[in-house]
Design a protein around this motif. Structure first.
Motif, PDB file in Angstrom:
ATOM      1  N   LYS A 171       0.830  -1.207   0.000  1.00  0.00           N
ATOM      2  CA  LYS A 171       0.000   0.000   0.000  1.00  0.00           C
ATOM      3  C   LYS A 171       0.864   1.257   0.000  1.00  0.00           C
ATOM      4  O   LYS A 171       0.516   2.270  -0.615  1.00  0.00           O
ATOM      5  CB  LYS A 171      -0.919  -0.016   1.218  1.00  0.00           C
ATOM      6  CG  LYS A 171      -1.978   1.076   1.216  1.00  0.00           C
ATOM      7  CD  LYS A 171      -2.986   0.906   0.114  1.00  0.00           C
ATOM      8  CE  LYS A 171      -4.107   1.934   0.203  1.00  0.00           C
ATOM      9  NZ  LYS A 171      -5.063   1.831  -0.909  1.00  0.00           N
ATOM     10  N   SER A 195      -9.947   3.341  -4.818  1.00  0.00           N
ATOM     11  CA  SER A 195     -10.463   2.366  -3.861  1.00  0.00           C
ATOM     12  C   SER A 195     -10.512   2.949  -2.450  1.00  0.00           C
ATOM     13  O   SER A 195     -11.433   2.666  -1.679  1.00  0.00           O
ATOM     14  CB  SER A 195      -9.585   1.104  -3.884  1.00  0.00           C
ATOM     15  OG  SER A 195     -10.033   0.160  -2.928  1.00  0.00           O
ATOM     16  N   TYR A 196      -9.530   3.784  -2.122  1.00  0.00           N
ATOM     17  CA  TYR A 196      -9.497   4.410  -0.800  1.00  0.00           C
ATOM     18  C   TYR A 196     -10.368   5.666  -0.762  1.00  0.00           C
ATOM     19  O   TYR A 196     -11.149   5.874   0.178  1.00  0.00           O
ATOM     20  CB  TYR A 196      -8.063   4.763  -0.430  1.00  0.00           C
ATOM     21  CG  TYR A 196      -7.881   5.097   1.037  1.00  0.00           C
ATOM     22  CD1 TYR A 196      -7.632   4.093   1.973  1.00  0.00           C
ATOM     23  CD2 TYR A 196      -7.973   6.401   1.498  1.00  0.00           C
ATOM     24  CE1 TYR A 196      -7.480   4.383   3.319  1.00  0.00           C
ATOM     25  CE2 TYR A 196      -7.821   6.711   2.834  1.00  0.00           C
ATOM     26  CZ  TYR A 196      -7.571   5.691   3.749  1.00  0.00           C
ATOM     27  OH  TYR A 196      -7.425   5.988   5.084  1.00  0.00           O
ATOM     28  N   GLU A 248      -3.199   1.156 -12.646  1.00  0.00           N
ATOM     29  CA  GLU A 248      -3.279   0.360 -11.422  1.00  0.00           C
ATOM     30  C   GLU A 248      -3.183   1.239 -10.184  1.00  0.00           C
ATOM     31  O   GLU A 248      -3.912   1.037  -9.203  1.00  0.00           O
ATOM     32  CB  GLU A 248      -2.170  -0.693 -11.410  1.00  0.00           C
ATOM     33  CG  GLU A 248      -2.316  -1.700 -10.290  1.00  0.00           C
ATOM     34  CD  GLU A 248      -1.421  -2.914 -10.467  1.00  0.00           C
ATOM     35  OE1 GLU A 248      -1.386  -3.741  -9.549  1.00  0.00           O
ATOM     36  OE2 GLU A 248      -0.762  -3.013 -11.512  1.00  0.00           O
ATOM     37  N   GLU A 255      -6.116   1.898  -7.179  1.00  0.00           N
ATOM     38  CA  GLU A 255      -5.862   1.779  -5.739  1.00  0.00           C
ATOM     39  C   GLU A 255      -6.228   3.075  -5.022  1.00  0.00           C
ATOM     40  O   GLU A 255      -6.785   3.058  -3.922  1.00  0.00           O
ATOM     41  CB  GLU A 255      -4.389   1.443  -5.498  1.00  0.00           C
ATOM     42  CG  GLU A 255      -4.020   0.004  -5.779  1.00  0.00           C
ATOM     43  CD  GLU A 255      -4.570  -0.947  -4.726  1.00  0.00           C
ATOM     44  OE1 GLU A 255      -4.730  -0.527  -3.566  1.00  0.00           O
ATOM     45  OE2 GLU A 255      -4.839  -2.109  -5.065  1.00  0.00           O
ATOM     46  N   ASP A 312     -13.956  -0.403  -8.545  1.00  0.00           N
ATOM     47  CA  ASP A 312     -12.991   0.652  -8.832  1.00  0.00           C
ATOM     48  C   ASP A 312     -12.903   0.926 -10.334  1.00  0.00           C
ATOM     49  O   ASP A 312     -12.799   2.077 -10.765  1.00  0.00           O
ATOM     50  CB  ASP A 312     -11.607   0.265  -8.294  1.00  0.00           C
ATOM     51  CG  ASP A 312     -11.638  -0.056  -6.808  1.00  0.00           C
ATOM     52  OD1 ASP A 312     -12.478   0.524  -6.102  1.00  0.00           O
ATOM     53  OD2 ASP A 312     -10.825  -0.890  -6.363  1.00  0.00           O
ATOM     54  N   TYR A 360       1.917   2.098  -3.557  1.00  0.00           N
ATOM     55  CA  TYR A 360       0.852   2.765  -4.309  1.00  0.00           C
ATOM     56  C   TYR A 360       0.682   4.216  -3.869  1.00  0.00           C
ATOM     57  O   TYR A 360       0.513   5.114  -4.698  1.00  0.00           O
ATOM     58  CB  TYR A 360      -0.462   2.012  -4.123  1.00  0.00           C
ATOM     59  CG  TYR A 360      -0.520   0.691  -4.842  1.00  0.00           C
ATOM     60  CD1 TYR A 360      -0.455   0.639  -6.243  1.00  0.00           C
ATOM     61  CD2 TYR A 360      -0.640  -0.503  -4.139  1.00  0.00           C
ATOM     62  CE1 TYR A 360      -0.512  -0.570  -6.911  1.00  0.00           C
ATOM     63  CE2 TYR A 360      -0.704  -1.719  -4.808  1.00  0.00           C
ATOM     64  CZ  TYR A 360      -0.629  -1.749  -6.193  1.00  0.00           C
ATOM     65  OH  TYR A 360      -0.683  -2.955  -6.860  1.00  0.00           O
TER      66      TYR A 360
END
Length: 326
Positions: free
Chosen positions: A178, A205-206, A198, A202, A234, A181
Motif C-alpha cells: 500500500k 479504492s481508498y 493500477e 488503488e 474501482d 501505491y
C-alpha cells in the motif's frame, strides 16, 4: 504489482548520508502529510544512527487536518523526536524548524559550536521549496517531478546554523504494498516504475470510501451518493470519471490511461479536497502485514537454499525451524 524505485543516484545519496551524519546534530525528515507513514524512510533511521529528529509533515494544507493532528501526536510520542505540520511556501511556520532543532540539541549554537542539520525526505516532498523559503531566495531547484535534486548541498541559514540538503531518497525494497501505491500516487516514484492505471484504481479504492464527497464534487458525479460510490467497482468508477472528463477513444470507449492520469493529477493538486491516505492505525496494520510476508519470503528462501546445499529434501522440521527463526 510491487512498486520499487531506487535508481543509481539514490545509492550515492545513501553513501553521502552515511558519511555526513557523523558530524550532524539534528536530522530533519520531511514527510508528505497526505501519507505520513508511507513517506517515512525506514532506512533513514538506520543511517542517522539515532540522532535527534524533526519530523515535518509537509503539504499539510493538502491533508486532512484531523488526521494530521493524529499523526503529529504519533510522531511526538517517539523519543528524541519533534513533529510539526508545515506548508513549505509559508515563511513564518518554516521558522519553527530552527526552534525545533535548538530544542532537540540545546548545547549547539554560536560560532564555536554551530548547529549542523541534515534535511532528508522522499523525492518530490517539497524540500527544495522549503529551503528556498528559509533562505528567502531560489538557490535550490524545484519542480513537480521526482528526482530534481541530484547532489548534496550546504546552505548557511545563519552564521551558526548549517543545513545540508540531500537528494530525495526512497529505500531499496518497499515491503508495504500500500505504501508503494501511495508513494506513486503522490509523485514520489518515477513514472517508469509503475502502471498509472493500477495506481489510480488503488487510489480510488481508498478515496471512494473515505473521501467520496470530494470525488463526487470534483468530477461532478451528482448521480452518485456516498453509499453508492463506496460499493462501486474501482474499474467502473474510473470509467465513469473518464466519461465525465471526455477521456474517450473511438466508439464511446474510455481511455483508461488518460482517466488514470486525470485522477492522479487532481489528487496531487489538492483538487479533491484535503485528503490523507492513511491513519496511524491503518499504517501500523499494513506494516505488520508487510513484515510478516517478508519474514515468510525469507523463510522460504532459506529453506530453498538449505535444500540446494544439502542436495535433497530438508528434514520434516527444517522449514518450521527456519520460519521460527525468521
Amino acid at each position: 504489482m510491487a512498486i520499487q524505485w531506487f535508481p543509481g543516484h539514490m545509492y550515492s545519496t545513501q553513501k553521502a548520508i552515511t558519511e555526513r551524519v557523523k558530524d550532524i546534530d539534528v536530522v530533519i525528515e520531511l514527510l508528505d502529510a497526505r501519507l505520513p507513514g508511507s513517506s517515512a524512510n525506514p532506512m533513514l533511521a538506520e543511517l542517522t544512527a539515532g540522532r535527534p529528529s524533526v519530523k515535518v509533515l509537509n503539504k499539510q494544507d493538502l491533508a486532512d487536518s484531523e488526521r494530521t493532528v493524529r499523526w503529529l501526536a504519533h510522531y511526538n510520542a517517539l523519543p528524541a523526536t519533534r513533529a510539526i505540520g508545515l506548508d513549505a511556501s509559508q515563511t513564518m511556520p518554516a521558522q519553527q524548524l530552527v526552534k525545533a532543532c535548538h530544542a532537540l540539541s540545546p548545547n549547539r549554537g554560536g560560532m564555536a559550536k554551530p548547529m549542523r542539520v541534515l534535511i532528508c525526505g522522499i523525492p518530490n516532498v517539497g524540500k527544495s521549496t522549503l529551503i528556498n523559503t528559509l533562505i528567502g531566495g531560489r538557490k535550490a531547484k524545484t519542480g513537480d517531478e521526482a528526482g530534481i535534486t541530484k547532489m548534496e548541498q550546504r546552505i548557511t541559514l545563519a552564521d551558526d546554523f548549517y543545513l545540508w540538503d540531500t537528494p530525495g531518497m526512497l529505500w531499496p525494497r518497499i515491503i508495504v504494498p500500500k505504501s508503494g501505491y501511495n508513494l506513486a500516487a503522490s509523485g514520489a516514484v518515477g513514472r517508469n516504475a509503475f502502471d498509472e492505471e493500477e495506481v489510480a484504481l488503488e487510489l480510488l479504492s481508498y478515496l471512494k470510501v473515505h473521501y467520496a464527497a470530494g470525488v463526487a464534487t470534483r468530477f461532478k458525479l451528482v448521480e452518485l451518493d456516498a453509499e453508492t460510490m463506496a460499493t462501486m467497482k474501482d474499474e467502473d468508477l474510473l470509467d465513469t470519471i473518464g466519461r465525465k472528463r471526455g477521456a474517450l477513444l473511438g466508439k464511446g470507449k474510455v481511455n483508461l490511461q488518460k482517466s488514470a492520469e486525470i485522477v492522479m493529477h487532481e489528487f496531487r493538486a489538492g483538487n479533491l479536497g484535503r485528503v490523507t491516505l492513511e491513519t496511524p492505525e491503518e499504517f501500523a496494520e499494513w506494516l505488520a502485514d508487510g513484515q510478516r510476508a517478508d519474514a515468510e519470503r525469507a523463510a522460504k528462501k532459506a529453506a530453498r537454499s538449505k535444500k540446494r546445499k544439502g542436495g535433497g529434501e530438508p528434514a520434516p522440521d527444517a522449514d518450521a525451524d527456519t520460519a521460527a527463526q525468521a
